[in-house]
Write a protein that holds these residues in place. Structure first.
Motif, mmCIF file in Angstrom:
data_model
loop_
_atom_site.group_PDB
_atom_site.id
_atom_site.type_symbol
_atom_site.label_atom_id
_atom_site.label_comp_id
_atom_site.label_asym_id
_atom_site.label_seq_id
_atom_site.Cartn_x
_atom_site.Cartn_y
_atom_site.Cartn_z
ATOM 1 N N GLU A 31 0.598 -1.129 -0.257
ATOM 2 C CA GLU A 31 0.084 -0.381 -0.175
ATOM 3 C C GLU A 31 0.567 1.605 0.052
ATOM 4 O OE1 GLU A 31 -3.512 1.944 2.452
ATOM 5 O OE2 GLU A 31 -3.275 0.296 3.127
ATOM 6 N N SER A 32 1.899 1.348 0.091
ATOM 7 C CA SER A 32 2.766 2.505 0.535
ATOM 8 C C SER A 32 3.002 2.990 -0.660
ATOM 9 C CB SER A 32 4.132 1.875 1.263
ATOM 10 O OG SER A 32 5.048 1.199 0.238
ATOM 11 N N VAL A 33 3.225 2.091 -2.670
ATOM 12 C CA VAL A 33 3.273 1.846 -3.222
ATOM 13 C C VAL A 33 2.153 3.552 -4.091
ATOM 14 C CG1 VAL A 33 3.899 0.976 -5.796
ATOM 15 C CG2 VAL A 33 5.318 0.426 -3.394
ATOM 16 N N TRP A 34 0.775 1.930 -4.099
ATOM 17 C CA TRP A 34 -0.505 2.641 -4.149
ATOM 18 C C TRP A 34 -1.155 3.760 -3.498
ATOM 19 C CZ3 TRP A 34 -4.136 0.626 -1.693
ATOM 20 C CH2 TRP A 34 -3.828 -0.633 -1.226
ATOM 21 N N GLY A 35 -0.730 3.953 -2.251
ATOM 22 C CA GLY A 35 -2.018 4.303 -1.387
ATOM 23 C C GLY A 35 -1.838 6.026 -2.038
ATOM 24 N N SER A 36 -0.753 6.885 -2.475
ATOM 25 C CA SER A 36 -0.945 7.705 -3.169
ATOM 26 C C SER A 36 -1.513 8.107 -4.344
ATOM 27 C CB SER A 36 0.241 8.921 -3.620
ATOM 28 O OG SER A 36 1.575 7.526 -3.929
ATOM 29 N N VAL A 37 -1.890 6.990 -4.691
ATOM 30 C CA VAL A 37 -2.712 7.673 -6.698
ATOM 31 C C VAL A 37 -4.226 8.353 -5.686
ATOM 32 C CG1 VAL A 37 -3.907 5.868 -8.270
ATOM 33 C CG2 VAL A 37 -2.189 5.560 -7.299
ATOM 34 N N ARG A 38 -4.483 9.507 -6.349
ATOM 35 C CA ARG A 38 -5.643 10.008 -6.206
ATOM 36 C C ARG A 38 -6.325 10.746 -7.411
ATOM 37 N NH1 ARG A 38 -4.722 8.678 -1.781
ATOM 38 N NH2 ARG A 38 -3.885 9.758 0.043
ATOM 39 N N PRO A 39 -7.531 10.635 -7.324
ATOM 40 C CA PRO A 39 -8.365 10.926 -8.733
ATOM 41 C C PRO A 39 -8.114 12.286 -8.571
ATOM 42 C CG PRO A 39 -10.058 10.285 -6.050
ATOM 43 C CD PRO A 39 -8.114 9.787 -6.301
ATOM 44 N N MET A 40 -8.640 13.418 -9.021
ATOM 45 C CA MET A 40 -8.224 14.546 -9.388
ATOM 46 C C MET A 40 -9.494 14.826 -10.696
ATOM 47 S SD MET A 40 -4.377 15.240 -9.017
ATOM 48 C CE MET A 40 -4.390 17.031 -8.701
ATOM 49 N N VAL A 41 -9.702 15.999 -10.244
ATOM 50 C CA VAL A 41 -10.045 17.026 -11.497
ATOM 51 C C VAL A 41 -10.023 18.286 -11.889
ATOM 52 C CG1 VAL A 41 -12.919 17.160 -11.983
ATOM 53 C CG2 VAL A 41 -12.329 15.423 -10.037
ATOM 54 N N THR A 42 -9.558 18.781 -12.739
ATOM 55 C CA THR A 42 -9.028 20.169 -13.363
ATOM 56 C C THR A 42 -10.761 20.603 -12.427
ATOM 57 O OG1 THR A 42 -9.699 20.458 -15.425
ATOM 58 C CG2 THR A 42 -7.483 18.686 -14.578
ATOM 59 N N HIS A 43 -9.615 22.358 -13.030
ATOM 60 C CA HIS A 43 -11.078 23.808 -13.337
ATOM 61 C C HIS A 43 -12.633 23.257 -13.813
ATOM 62 C CE1 HIS A 43 -8.407 25.473 -10.168
ATOM 63 N NE2 HIS A 43 -9.286 25.735 -9.519
ATOM 64 N N SER A 44 -11.879 22.537 -14.569
ATOM 65 C CA SER A 44 -13.243 22.423 -16.233
ATOM 66 C C SER A 44 -13.514 20.928 -16.241
ATOM 67 C CB SER A 44 -12.101 22.823 -17.781
ATOM 68 O OG SER A 44 -10.799 21.623 -17.643
ATOM 69 N N GLY A 45 -13.485 20.690 -15.379
ATOM 70 C CA GLY A 45 -13.523 19.244 -15.154
ATOM 71 C C GLY A 45 -13.583 17.991 -15.335
ATOM 72 N N LYS A 46 -12.180 18.375 -16.183
ATOM 73 C CA LYS A 46 -11.240 17.087 -16.981
ATOM 74 C C LYS A 46 -10.916 16.039 -15.546
ATOM 75 C CE LYS A 46 -10.128 19.402 -21.013
ATOM 76 N NZ LYS A 46 -11.224 18.733 -22.002
ATOM 77 N N PRO A 47 -11.798 14.556 -15.426
ATOM 78 C CA PRO A 47 -10.771 13.702 -14.621
ATOM 79 C C PRO A 47 -9.372 13.307 -15.377
ATOM 80 C CG PRO A 47 -12.203 12.707 -16.102
ATOM 81 C CD PRO A 47 -12.310 14.165 -16.660
ATOM 82 N N TYR A 48 -8.876 13.328 -13.940
ATOM 83 C CA TYR A 48 -7.239 13.201 -14.616
ATOM 84 C C TYR A 48 -6.679 11.940 -12.823
ATOM 85 C CZ TYR A 48 -5.532 16.857 -17.329
ATOM 86 O OH TYR A 48 -5.475 16.832 -18.839
ATOM 87 N N VAL A 49 -5.887 11.305 -12.976
ATOM 88 C CA VAL A 49 -5.258 10.112 -11.869
ATOM 89 C C VAL A 49 -3.662 10.559 -11.742
ATOM 90 C CG1 VAL A 49 -5.111 7.567 -11.003
ATOM 91 C CG2 VAL A 49 -7.272 8.617 -12.317
ATOM 92 N N HIS A 50 -3.676 11.189 -10.828
ATOM 93 C CA HIS A 50 -2.161 11.255 -10.005
ATOM 94 C C HIS A 50 -1.446 10.422 -9.091
ATOM 95 C CE1 HIS A 50 0.874 13.521 -6.961
ATOM 96 N NE2 HIS A 50 0.710 13.915 -8.615
ATOM 97 N N LEU A 51 -0.880 9.629 -10.468
ATOM 98 C CA LEU A 51 0.201 8.644 -9.634
ATOM 99 C C LEU A 51 1.063 8.927 -9.002
ATOM 100 C CD1 LEU A 51 0.551 7.075 -13.615
ATOM 101 C CD2 LEU A 51 -1.791 6.753 -11.447
ATOM 102 N N GLY A 52 1.867 9.953 -8.629
ATOM 103 C CA GLY A 52 2.466 10.352 -7.516
ATOM 104 C C GLY A 52 3.668 10.090 -8.413
#
Length: 69
Positions: A31-52
């Motif tokens: 989990e120390s590897v994948w625990g930092s994976v986060r969903p993100m949404v830009t100001h325009s509503g575009k979905p991204y995934v922050h992998l770190g």
């Protein structure tokens, strides 16, 4: 951005982040590897995934899995 656009983007980003977390866990990574994976949404509503940032050995293991080795 309206609230529905945000919600739609957030759901898509969350689903994608969960898929990445599950894939990393299935490779036996802790989990120390994948625990930092986060969903993100830009100001325009575009979905991204922050992998770190990941260690080089983890990146190589992910690359091997993506290549199907």
């Amino acid at each position: 951005m309206d609230m529905q656009t945000y919600r739609d983007g957030r759901k898509q980003a969350t689903d994608a982040a969960e898929a990445i977390r599950a894939a990393l866990a299935s490779l036996g990574l802790p989990e120390s590897v994948w625990g930092s994976v986060r969903p993100m949404v830009t100001h325009s509503g575009k979905p991204y995934v922050h992998l770190g940032m990941v260690r080089a050995d983890v990146a190589e293991k992910v690359a091997e899995a993506m290549r199907g080795q």
